[in-house]
Design a protein around this motif. Structure first.
Motif, PDB file in Angstrom:
ATOM      1  N   LYS A 185       3.189  10.272  -7.750  1.00 35.71           N
ATOM      2  CA  LYS A 185       4.163  10.955  -8.724  1.00 35.71           C
ATOM      3  C   LYS A 185       3.157  11.594  -9.469  1.00 35.71           C
ATOM      4  CE  LYS A 185       7.406   7.393  -8.766  1.00 35.71           C
ATOM      5  NZ  LYS A 185       8.390   7.971  -7.906  1.00 35.71           N
ATOM      6  N   SER A 186       3.750  12.996 -10.086  1.00 35.32           N
ATOM      7  CA  SER A 186       2.871  14.008 -10.669  1.00 35.32           C
ATOM      8  C   SER A 186       3.037  14.073 -12.156  1.00 35.32           C
ATOM      9  CB  SER A 186       3.339  15.438 -10.108  1.00 35.32           C
ATOM     10  OG  SER A 186       4.595  15.829 -10.065  1.00 35.32           O
ATOM     11  N   GLY A 187       4.312  13.481 -12.706  1.00 37.99           N
ATOM     12  CA  GLY A 187       4.564  13.686 -14.054  1.00 37.99           C
ATOM     13  C   GLY A 187       5.188  15.090 -14.417  1.00 37.99           C
ATOM     14  N   ALA A 195       0.831  -1.064  -0.204  1.00 39.12           N
ATOM     15  CA  ALA A 195       0.035   0.236  -0.051  1.00 39.12           C
ATOM     16  C   ALA A 195       0.810   1.129  -0.080  1.00 39.12           C
ATOM     17  CB  ALA A 195      -1.004   0.100   1.042  1.00 39.12           C
ATOM     18  N   ILE A 196       1.921   1.295   0.900  1.00 45.23           N
ATOM     19  CA  ILE A 196       2.819   2.331   0.850  1.00 45.23           C
ATOM     20  C   ILE A 196       3.555   2.553  -0.618  1.00 45.23           C
ATOM     21  CG2 ILE A 196       5.018   3.338   1.831  1.00 45.23           C
ATOM     22  CD1 ILE A 196       4.252   1.789   4.338  1.00 45.23           C
ATOM     23  N   LYS A 197       3.999   1.397  -1.049  1.00 41.51           N
ATOM     24  CA  LYS A 197       4.679   1.610  -2.459  1.00 41.51           C
ATOM     25  C   LYS A 197       3.558   2.328  -3.429  1.00 41.51           C
ATOM     26  CE  LYS A 197       8.195  -1.933  -2.639  1.00 41.51           C
ATOM     27  NZ  LYS A 197       8.248  -3.130  -3.173  1.00 41.51           N
ATOM     28  N   LEU A 198       2.423   1.752  -3.494  1.00 46.44           N
ATOM     29  CA  LEU A 198       1.239   2.085  -4.336  1.00 46.44           C
ATOM     30  C   LEU A 198       1.128   3.951  -4.092  1.00 46.44           C
ATOM     31  CD1 LEU A 198      -0.702  -0.991  -4.683  1.00 46.44           C
ATOM     32  CD2 LEU A 198       0.556  -0.253  -6.495  1.00 46.44           C
ATOM     33  N   ARG A 222       3.436   3.637 -15.028  1.00 43.60           N
ATOM     34  CA  ARG A 222       2.708   3.653 -13.522  1.00 43.60           C
ATOM     35  C   ARG A 222       1.949   2.556 -13.551  1.00 43.60           C
ATOM     36  NH1 ARG A 222       0.642   9.004 -10.896  1.00 43.60           N
ATOM     37  NH2 ARG A 222      -0.601   9.252 -12.567  1.00 43.60           N
ATOM     38  N   THR A 223       1.010   2.236 -14.220  1.00 37.76           N
ATOM     39  CA  THR A 223       0.212   0.909 -13.917  1.00 37.76           C
ATOM     40  C   THR A 223       1.007  -0.432 -14.155  1.00 37.76           C
ATOM     41  OG1 THR A 223      -0.644   0.918 -16.409  1.00 37.76           O
ATOM     42  CG2 THR A 223      -2.134   1.788 -14.526  1.00 37.76           C
ATOM     43  N   VAL A 224       2.083  -0.434 -14.878  1.00 39.39           N
ATOM     44  CA  VAL A 224       2.734  -1.538 -15.169  1.00 39.39           C
ATOM     45  C   VAL A 224       3.695  -1.688 -13.588  1.00 39.39           C
ATOM     46  CG1 VAL A 224       4.921  -2.551 -15.985  1.00 39.39           C
ATOM     47  CG2 VAL A 224       3.034  -1.782 -17.232  1.00 39.39           C
ATOM     48  N   ALA A 225       4.104  -0.603 -13.214  1.00 40.13           N
ATOM     49  CA  ALA A 225       4.777  -0.713 -11.558  1.00 40.13           C
ATOM     50  C   ALA A 225       3.918  -0.942 -10.845  1.00 40.13           C
ATOM     51  CB  ALA A 225       5.382   0.808 -11.288  1.00 40.13           C
ATOM     52  N   ALA A 226       2.666  -0.546 -10.787  1.00 40.36           N
ATOM     53  CA  ALA A 226       1.733  -0.982  -9.957  1.00 40.36           C
ATOM     54  C   ALA A 226       1.286  -2.359  -9.901  1.00 40.36           C
ATOM     55  CB  ALA A 226       0.312  -0.196 -10.036  1.00 40.36           C
ATOM     56  N   ILE A 227       1.266  -2.993 -11.122  1.00 43.57           N
ATOM     57  CA  ILE A 227       1.014  -4.414 -11.249  1.00 43.57           C
ATOM     58  C   ILE A 227       2.056  -5.230 -10.652  1.00 43.57           C
ATOM     59  CG2 ILE A 227       1.020  -6.267 -12.999  1.00 43.57           C
ATOM     60  CD1 ILE A 227      -0.027  -4.486 -15.174  1.00 43.57           C
ATOM     61  N   SER A 228       3.323  -4.806 -10.568  1.00 45.60           N
ATOM     62  CA  SER A 228       4.742  -5.469 -10.213  1.00 45.60           C
ATOM     63  C   SER A 228       4.586  -5.374  -8.612  1.00 45.60           C
ATOM     64  CB  SER A 228       5.629  -4.831 -10.851  1.00 45.60           C
ATOM     65  OG  SER A 228       6.946  -5.824 -10.709  1.00 45.60           O
ATOM     66  N   THR A 229       4.070  -4.204  -8.042  1.00 42.86           N
ATOM     67  CA  THR A 229       3.966  -4.056  -6.585  1.00 42.86           C
ATOM     68  C   THR A 229       2.852  -5.052  -5.836  1.00 42.86           C
ATOM     69  OG1 THR A 229       4.778  -2.017  -6.690  1.00 42.86           O
ATOM     70  CG2 THR A 229       3.523  -2.799  -4.666  1.00 42.86           C
ATOM     71  N   ALA A 230       1.653  -5.051  -6.769  1.00 41.73           N
ATOM     72  CA  ALA A 230       0.542  -5.981  -6.257  1.00 41.73           C
ATOM     73  C   ALA A 230       0.893  -7.197  -6.725  1.00 41.73           C
ATOM     74  CB  ALA A 230      -0.756  -5.409  -6.967  1.00 41.73           C
ATOM     75  N   MET A 259       9.669   4.650 -11.850  1.00 46.93           N
ATOM     76  CA  MET A 259       8.710   3.602 -12.084  1.00 46.93           C
ATOM     77  C   MET A 259       9.186   2.216 -12.520  1.00 46.93           C
ATOM     78  SD  MET A 259       5.182   5.750 -12.637  1.00 46.93           S
ATOM     79  CE  MET A 259       5.770   6.783 -14.047  1.00 46.93           C
ATOM     80  N   GLN A 260       9.807   2.257 -13.633  1.00 47.20           N
ATOM     81  CA  GLN A 260      10.458   1.062 -14.486  1.00 47.20           C
ATOM     82  C   GLN A 260      11.320   0.353 -13.265  1.00 47.20           C
ATOM     83  OE1 GLN A 260      12.099   2.983 -17.798  1.00 47.20           O
ATOM     84  NE2 GLN A 260      10.444   2.978 -18.913  1.00 47.20           N
ATOM     85  N   ASP A 261      12.224   1.006 -12.788  1.00 46.17           N
ATOM     86  CA  ASP A 261      13.110   0.450 -11.795  1.00 46.17           C
ATOM     87  C   ASP A 261      12.286  -0.249 -10.632  1.00 46.17           C
ATOM     88  OD1 ASP A 261      15.257   1.414 -13.317  1.00 46.17           O
ATOM     89  OD2 ASP A 261      15.891   3.013 -11.760  1.00 46.17           O
ATOM     90  N   GLN A 262      11.440   0.303 -10.191  1.00 45.49           N
ATOM     91  CA  GLN A 262      10.600  -0.401  -9.094  1.00 45.49           C
ATOM     92  C   GLN A 262       9.980  -1.506  -9.738  1.00 45.49           C
ATOM     93  OE1 GLN A 262       7.708   2.158  -6.864  1.00 45.49           O
ATOM     94  NE2 GLN A 262       6.321   0.388  -6.755  1.00 45.49           N
ATOM     95  N   ALA A 263       9.339  -1.643 -10.913  1.00 44.40           N
ATOM     96  CA  ALA A 263       8.688  -2.586 -11.405  1.00 44.40           C
ATOM     97  C   ALA A 263       9.542  -3.811 -11.659  1.00 44.40           C
ATOM     98  CB  ALA A 263       8.154  -2.148 -12.929  1.00 44.40           C
ATOM     99  N   VAL A 264      10.758  -3.603 -12.240  1.00 47.25           N
ATOM    100  CA  VAL A 264      11.600  -4.589 -12.409  1.00 47.25           C
ATOM    101  C   VAL A 264      12.039  -5.070 -10.868  1.00 47.25           C
ATOM    102  CG1 VAL A 264      13.999  -5.299 -13.343  1.00 47.25           C
ATOM    103  CG2 VAL A 264      12.368  -3.736 -14.663  1.00 47.25           C
ATOM    104  N   ALA A 265      12.614  -4.313 -10.152  1.00 47.86           N
ATOM    105  CA  ALA A 265      12.775  -4.850  -8.752  1.00 47.86           C
ATOM    106  C   ALA A 265      11.868  -5.694  -8.086  1.00 47.86           C
ATOM    107  CB  ALA A 265      13.112  -3.646  -7.880  1.00 47.86           C
ATOM    108  N   ASP A 266      10.511  -5.385  -8.124  1.00 48.16           N
ATOM    109  CA  ASP A 266       9.551  -6.137  -7.793  1.00 48.16           C
ATOM    110  C   ASP A 266       9.310  -7.322  -8.472  1.00 48.16           C
ATOM    111  OD1 ASP A 266       9.010  -4.268  -5.551  1.00 48.16           O
ATOM    112  OD2 ASP A 266       7.238  -3.478  -6.654  1.00 48.16           O
TER     113      ASP A 266
END
Lengths: 71, 146
Positions: A34-36, A25-28, B33-41, A46-53
């Motif tokens: 993030k505002s852009g 929940a904290i990560k999400l 952003r949604t791809v990162a959210a998918i990965s976290t979830a 975001m990409q780094d977080q996606a790959v790390a997770d």
């Protein structure tokens, strides 16, 4: 199963799952904050977080499968 | 039958998705952003399944099938990021990411498990997380087609 046992069982599950869901929940929350405005940096984060997770997920799965003979 | 908590969680994700859809940012930002959210979830889902398996709430075979789905999602996320980082034009990237997201399917046994009413609070939480991952994947597909 009596009521007390049921409550204790439920509490055990909640206590086990709470840190996991809280962390997610904290990560999400941080992700959706993030505002852009700092576009390139934020996308990179975001990409780094996606790959790390995804890597953490794969490592968890591999460890469980190995432990339970599903490899 | 869904519990109030599940309904609240699904409603929250739907609201989040609606907010995202209304935010004036470009498609690439939203998809990242949604791809990162998918990965976290997805990570939370895999952790939950493993914890519930350890507590004896979910048997090994179902856990294995759920984890296979998690692995597919993780692979899809990584492949999507590679495409998103490719530097190609968005009209080239978008169909490739969409095809990847479409290829992720919940295994039949897991889909049945999600539809069954759960009494256990941990299993209810897991079902809510699975539904969240599915919703985020659907939302990503919507974003990528903009």
């Amino acid at each position: 199963m009596n009521v007390l046992a049921m409550i204790l069982d439920g509490a055990k599950v909640v206590m086990t799952l709470m840190p996991i869901t809280l962390e997610a929940a904290i990560k999400l929350k941080a992700l959706f904050a993030k505002s852009g405005t700092n576009y390139t940096v934020e996308i990179r984060e975001m990409q780094d977080q996606a790959v790390a997770d995804a890597n953490s997920t794969e490592a968890l799965i591999a460890a469980w499968k190995k432990e339970h003979g599903y490899v | 039958m869904r519990t109030r908590k599940q309904v609240a969680l699904v409603a929250m994700v739907a609201l989040l998705a609606a907010t995202l859809a209304c935010t004036p940012q470009d498609a690439a930002f939203q998809v990242n952003r949604t791809v990162a959210a998918i990965s976290t979830a997805n990570l939370a889902m895999a952790s939950s399944v493993i914890q519930l398996n350890g507590l004896g709430k979910i048997d090994n075979d179902l856990t294995n099938q759920i984890l296979n789905y998690n692995r597919d999602v993780a692979t899809t996320v990584k492949a999507s990021v590679v495409i998103l980082q490719s530097g190609k034009q968005w009209n080239v990237i978008a169909p490739q990411v969409l095809a990847l997201l479409r290829s992720v399917q919940l295994p039949p046994n897991v889909a049945t498990f999600v539809k069954q009413p759960a009494v256990d609070v941990g299993v209810q939480a897991l079902v809510a997380v699975i539904q969240t991952v599915e919703l985020l994947i659907k939302q990503s597909m919507v974003e990528v087609q903009k």
